[in-house]
Design a protein around this motif. Structure first.
Motif, mmCIF file in Angstrom:
data_model
loop_
_atom_site.group_PDB
_atom_site.id
_atom_site.type_symbol
_atom_site.label_atom_id
_atom_site.label_comp_id
_atom_site.label_asym_id
_atom_site.label_seq_id
_atom_site.Cartn_x
_atom_site.Cartn_y
_atom_site.Cartn_z
ATOM 1 N N ALA A 1 0.822 -1.218 0.000
ATOM 2 C CA ALA A 1 0.000 0.000 0.000
ATOM 3 C C ALA A 1 0.852 1.263 0.000
ATOM 4 O O ALA A 1 0.512 2.250 -0.661
ATOM 5 C CB ALA A 1 -0.936 -0.012 1.203
ATOM 6 N N GLU A 2 1.987 1.236 0.708
ATOM 7 C CA GLU A 2 2.822 2.441 0.791
ATOM 8 C C GLU A 2 3.434 2.839 -0.548
ATOM 9 O O GLU A 2 3.761 3.989 -0.771
ATOM 10 C CB GLU A 2 3.916 2.290 1.861
ATOM 11 N N HIS A 3 3.578 1.864 -1.467
ATOM 12 C CA HIS A 3 4.114 2.145 -2.802
ATOM 13 C C HIS A 3 3.040 2.028 -3.882
ATOM 14 O O HIS A 3 3.323 2.265 -5.051
ATOM 15 C CB HIS A 3 5.256 1.188 -3.136
ATOM 16 N N GLN A 4 1.853 1.618 -3.493
ATOM 17 C CA GLN A 4 0.736 1.405 -4.409
ATOM 18 C C GLN A 4 1.137 0.500 -5.570
ATOM 19 O O GLN A 4 0.952 0.832 -6.743
ATOM 20 C CB GLN A 4 0.180 2.730 -4.913
ATOM 21 N N CYS A 5 1.718 -0.646 -5.200
ATOM 22 C CA CYS A 5 2.145 -1.587 -6.225
ATOM 23 C C CYS A 5 2.069 -3.023 -5.714
ATOM 24 O O CYS A 5 2.043 -3.263 -4.506
ATOM 25 C CB CYS A 5 3.558 -1.276 -6.693
ATOM 26 N N TRP A 6 2.028 -3.935 -6.656
ATOM 27 C CA TRP A 6 2.098 -5.360 -6.356
ATOM 28 C C TRP A 6 3.557 -5.762 -6.319
ATOM 29 O O TRP A 6 4.385 -5.217 -7.062
ATOM 30 C CB TRP A 6 1.356 -6.153 -7.423
ATOM 31 N N CYS A 7 3.880 -6.717 -5.469
ATOM 32 C CA CYS A 7 5.261 -7.150 -5.301
ATOM 33 C C CYS A 7 5.307 -8.670 -5.253
ATOM 34 O O CYS A 7 4.475 -9.307 -4.614
ATOM 35 C CB CYS A 7 5.820 -6.561 -4.008
ATOM 36 N N PHE A 8 6.285 -9.261 -5.952
ATOM 37 C CA PHE A 8 6.533 -10.693 -5.857
ATOM 38 C C PHE A 8 7.985 -10.957 -6.231
ATOM 39 O O PHE A 8 8.667 -10.079 -6.764
ATOM 40 C CB PHE A 8 5.561 -11.521 -6.703
ATOM 41 N N THR A 9 8.458 -12.134 -5.917
ATOM 42 C CA THR A 9 9.855 -12.473 -6.176
ATOM 43 C C THR A 9 9.937 -13.605 -7.187
ATOM 44 O O THR A 9 8.951 -14.271 -7.497
ATOM 45 C CB THR A 9 10.577 -12.883 -4.883
ATOM 46 N N GLY A 10 11.145 -13.803 -7.660
ATOM 47 C CA GLY A 10 11.404 -14.886 -8.592
ATOM 48 C C GLY A 10 12.884 -15.209 -8.603
ATOM 49 O O GLY A 10 13.695 -14.524 -7.965
ATOM 50 N N ILE A 11 13.217 -16.247 -9.328
ATOM 51 C CA ILE A 11 14.609 -16.658 -9.507
ATOM 52 C C ILE A 11 14.945 -16.503 -10.980
ATOM 53 O O ILE A 11 14.278 -17.076 -11.850
ATOM 54 C CB ILE A 11 14.831 -18.119 -9.053
ATOM 55 N N LEU A 12 15.988 -15.752 -11.274
ATOM 56 C CA LEU A 12 16.445 -15.504 -12.634
ATOM 57 C C LEU A 12 17.938 -15.780 -12.695
ATOM 58 O O LEU A 12 18.711 -15.116 -12.001
ATOM 59 C CB LEU A 12 16.141 -14.057 -13.041
ATOM 60 N N SER A 13 18.325 -16.772 -13.464
ATOM 61 C CA SER A 13 19.745 -17.141 -13.597
ATOM 62 C C SER A 13 20.399 -17.360 -12.239
ATOM 63 O O SER A 13 21.517 -16.929 -11.989
ATOM 64 C CB SER A 13 20.508 -16.074 -14.378
ATOM 65 N N GLY A 14 19.677 -17.994 -11.321
ATOM 66 C CA GLY A 14 20.212 -18.313 -10.002
ATOM 67 C C GLY A 14 20.144 -17.183 -8.991
ATOM 68 O O GLY A 14 20.504 -17.362 -7.834
ATOM 69 N N ALA A 15 19.690 -16.010 -9.403
ATOM 70 C CA ALA A 15 19.618 -14.858 -8.497
ATOM 71 C C ALA A 15 18.164 -14.558 -8.154
ATOM 72 O O ALA A 15 17.276 -14.676 -8.990
ATOM 73 C CB ALA A 15 20.251 -13.630 -9.142
ATOM 74 N N ARG A 16 17.934 -14.149 -6.907
ATOM 75 C CA ARG A 16 16.591 -13.760 -6.474
ATOM 76 C C ARG A 16 16.322 -12.352 -6.958
ATOM 77 O O ARG A 16 17.130 -11.438 -6.730
ATOM 78 C CB ARG A 16 16.479 -13.818 -4.957
ATOM 79 N N ILE A 17 15.204 -12.162 -7.637
ATOM 80 C CA ILE A 17 14.795 -10.830 -8.072
ATOM 81 C C ILE A 17 13.486 -10.464 -7.384
ATOM 82 O O ILE A 17 12.736 -11.346 -6.961
ATOM 83 C CB ILE A 17 14.637 -10.737 -9.601
ATOM 84 N N THR A 18 13.250 -9.174 -7.266
ATOM 85 C CA THR A 18 11.992 -8.677 -6.729
ATOM 86 C C THR A 18 11.341 -7.825 -7.803
ATOM 87 O O THR A 18 11.984 -6.957 -8.396
ATOM 88 C CB THR A 18 12.218 -7.851 -5.453
ATOM 89 N N VAL A 19 10.068 -8.097 -8.045
ATOM 90 C CA VAL A 19 9.312 -7.390 -9.073
ATOM 91 C C VAL A 19 8.281 -6.493 -8.397
ATOM 92 O O VAL A 19 7.575 -6.933 -7.483
ATOM 93 C CB VAL A 19 8.594 -8.394 -10.000
ATOM 94 N N TYR A 20 8.220 -5.246 -8.841
ATOM 95 C CA TYR A 20 7.235 -4.285 -8.367
ATOM 96 C C TYR A 20 6.429 -3.828 -9.573
ATOM 97 O O TYR A 20 7.001 -3.358 -10.555
ATOM 98 C CB TYR A 20 7.915 -3.071 -7.729
ATOM 99 N N ILE A 21 5.111 -3.987 -9.497
ATOM 100 C CA ILE A 21 4.253 -3.571 -10.603
ATOM 101 C C ILE A 21 3.257 -2.537 -10.089
ATOM 102 O O ILE A 21 2.430 -2.832 -9.228
ATOM 103 C CB ILE A 21 3.522 -4.770 -11.228
ATOM 104 N N ASN A 22 3.381 -1.330 -10.631
ATOM 105 C CA ASN A 22 2.506 -0.234 -10.257
ATOM 106 C C ASN A 22 1.141 -0.479 -10.879
ATOM 107 O O ASN A 22 0.967 -0.338 -12.090
ATOM 108 C CB ASN A 22 3.103 1.091 -10.737
#
Length: 73
Positions: A15-36
């Motif tokens: 709510a503080e950023h008004q976005c959806w957030c989820f994580t994933g694994i890309l080429s062995g690295a953890r990424i965080t995705v933020y979608i406004n």
């Protein structure tokens, strides 16, 4: 770039950023995705749309230096 990404089942609304957030694994690295996007009922279709948006982004771009991806829906 065409890299395989594995999405985690941890999507939530920030709510503080008004976005959806989820994580994933890309080429062995953890990424965080933020979608406004507005807070709405979370459906399987919405999740699939968000994942497709990330995959499309990754065709040409990479996560930032903090392994984050910021997108607008």
């Amino acid at each position: 770039m065409n890299q395989a990404i594995l999405f985690n089942d941890d999507i939530h609304y920030l709510a503080e950023h008004q976005c959806w957030c989820f994580t994933g694994i890309l080429s062995g690295a953890r990424i965080t995705v933020y979608i406004n996007a507005p807070k709405t009922i979370l459906t399987k279709q919405l999740i699939l749309d968000f994942e497709a948006l990330v995959e499309e982004y990754l065709e040409e771009e990479e996560p930032d230096e903090h392994n984050n991806i910021w997108l607008n829906a």
